[in-house]
Design a protein around this motif. Structure first.
Motif, short mmCIF file in Angstrom:
data_model
loop_
_atom_site.label_atom_id
_atom_site.label_comp_id
_atom_site.label_asym_id
_atom_site.label_seq_id
_atom_site.Cartn_x
_atom_site.Cartn_y
_atom_site.Cartn_z
N ALA A 139 0.49 -1.32 0.00
CA ALA A 139 -0.39 -0.19 0.00
C ALA A 139 0.92 0.81 0.05
O ALA A 139 0.25 2.22 -0.51
CB ALA A 139 -0.62 -0.20 1.02
N ALA B 295 -7.06 1.61 1.39
CA ALA B 295 -8.16 0.40 2.43
C ALA B 295 -6.94 -0.82 2.28
O ALA B 295 -7.48 -1.75 1.16
CB ALA B 295 -9.26 0.34 1.18
N ASN B 296 -6.22 -1.25 3.55
CA ASN B 296 -5.78 -2.27 3.39
C ASN B 296 -6.69 -2.80 4.14
O ASN B 296 -6.11 -2.95 6.24
CB ASN B 296 -3.94 -1.64 4.02
N VAL C 299 -13.13 -4.43 1.08
CA VAL C 299 -12.38 -3.57 -0.07
C VAL C 299 -13.49 -3.58 -1.02
O VAL C 299 -14.70 -2.45 -0.81
CB VAL C 299 -10.91 -4.13 -0.35
N GLU C 300 -14.81 -4.51 -0.87
CA GLU C 300 -15.25 -4.61 -2.08
C GLU C 300 -17.19 -4.15 -1.40
O GLU C 300 -17.46 -3.77 -1.72
CB GLU C 300 -15.89 -5.63 -2.49
N SER D 215 -16.42 -1.58 1.09
CA SER D 215 -16.56 0.08 1.05
C SER D 215 -16.73 0.34 -0.18
O SER D 215 -16.98 1.60 -0.10
CB SER D 215 -15.58 0.02 1.86
N VAL D 216 -16.58 -0.15 -1.29
CA VAL D 216 -16.79 1.42 -2.28
C VAL D 216 -18.28 1.88 -3.00
O VAL D 216 -17.90 2.87 -2.84
CB VAL D 216 -16.20 0.41 -3.44
N LEU E 87 -7.92 4.89 -5.76
CA LEU E 87 -8.11 4.01 -4.59
C LEU E 87 -7.10 3.06 -4.62
O LEU E 87 -7.22 2.67 -5.54
CB LEU E 87 -9.04 3.57 -5.17
N THR F 63 -6.10 -0.49 -3.14
CA THR F 63 -6.31 -1.50 -2.00
C THR F 63 -5.19 -2.50 -1.40
O THR F 63 -4.21 -2.93 -2.32
CB THR F 63 -7.86 -2.42 -2.77
N PRO G 296 -10.27 -7.51 -7.15
CA PRO G 296 -11.13 -7.37 -6.36
C PRO G 296 -11.63 -6.68 -7.60
O PRO G 296 -11.20 -6.29 -8.28
CB PRO G 296 -11.02 -5.95 -5.61
N LEU H 75 -15.15 -3.86 -7.82
CA LEU H 75 -14.87 -2.30 -8.11
C LEU H 75 -15.65 -1.81 -8.64
O LEU H 75 -15.15 -1.12 -9.50
CB LEU H 75 -13.95 -1.43 -7.32
#
Length: 242
Positions: free
Chosen positions: A109, A187-188, A194-195, A197-198, A206, A208, A217, A219
């Protein structure tokens, strides 16, 4: 423990024993050991774990696990290590929250963060605040950090103050909406989070991380830009579709 499960279980031990644990080579694999109250939490999660008595001095053995890392111009390490001259220093006390910079997902990240244009930054799942603090030292502003764990938010604020940077850290669930807009979000966290939160994100870019290299991911609304991988973990950069 077999080597192919090492990273998975290290991450689990960091959650169960944030005050530190010991790692040693053993019988063709590795052995992870927690002490004191952390040992009780590990035993509750792994009832078949081996329990034994330990020699004096176990209280300080956890420090051997927390070591410094260099990522581009960044030096990230605990307060008992001396950073080299000429580096951008992020000192993190690995006390009560996940994240010291050494885990491959955090390093990925940060490597991706170094490639981004400066602007406002949103750190989702801030843990101990490594990404927020590094971002602030690299020139991102303002920096907002969120986590569902109150302890993580407290530790992020403490570490930010110790590093002399301003981070707005708050308790928030990225899945519930209400996140501030930002030029860049990091977003670590797990792939599932992750998915999830999108839909709540208001970010143009972004980053990830926090999942295995075999994961990809999905997204909606974002286009994939770049991927890095290390030691079986992956990190990705996405750009919002216009």
């Amino acid at each position: 423990m077999l080597p192919d499960r090492a990273e998975e279980l290290r991450a689990r031990f960091v959650e169960l024993a944030p005050e530190g644990f010991e790692e040693t080579e053993a019988f063709g694999g590795i052995e992870l050991a927690a002490y004191g109250p952390a040992a009780d939490r590990v035993l509750a999660a792994f009832p078949d774990a081996f329990v034994t008595t330990v020699d004096e001095g176990w209280e300080d053995r956890w420090r051997a696990f927390h070591h410094s890392v260099a990522i581009g111009p960044l030096w990230i390490g605990p307060p008992w290590e001396q950073p080299p001259a000429g580096t951008t220093v992020v000192v993190v006390d690995p006390g009560r929250a996940f994240g010291t910079g050494a885990h491959p997902s955090t390093r990925l990240a940060l490597e991706l963060l170094l490639r981004e244009a400066r602007g406002s930054l949103l750190d989702i799942g801030c843990g101990s605040g490594v990404i927020s603090i590094a971002g602030s030292k690299l020139g991102f502003a303002p920096v907002v950090a969120v986590d569902v764990d109150e302890v993580a938010v407290e530790v992020t604020l403490e570490n930010a103050a110790a590093n002399g940077v301003a981070v707005d850290a708050r308790v928030a669930d990225a899945r519930d909406g209400g996140l501030p807009a930002a030029t860049l979000a990091v977003a670590n966290i797990s792939l599932e989070l992750v998915e999830a939160s999108v839909p709540a994100l208001q970010a143009r870019r972004l980053i990830t991380a926090g999942y295995l290299a075999t994961d990809r991911p999905s997204l909606p609304g974002f286009t994939h830009v770049r991927r890095l991988d290390r030691d079986g973990w992956a990190g990705d950069t996405f750009s919002r579709d216009r």
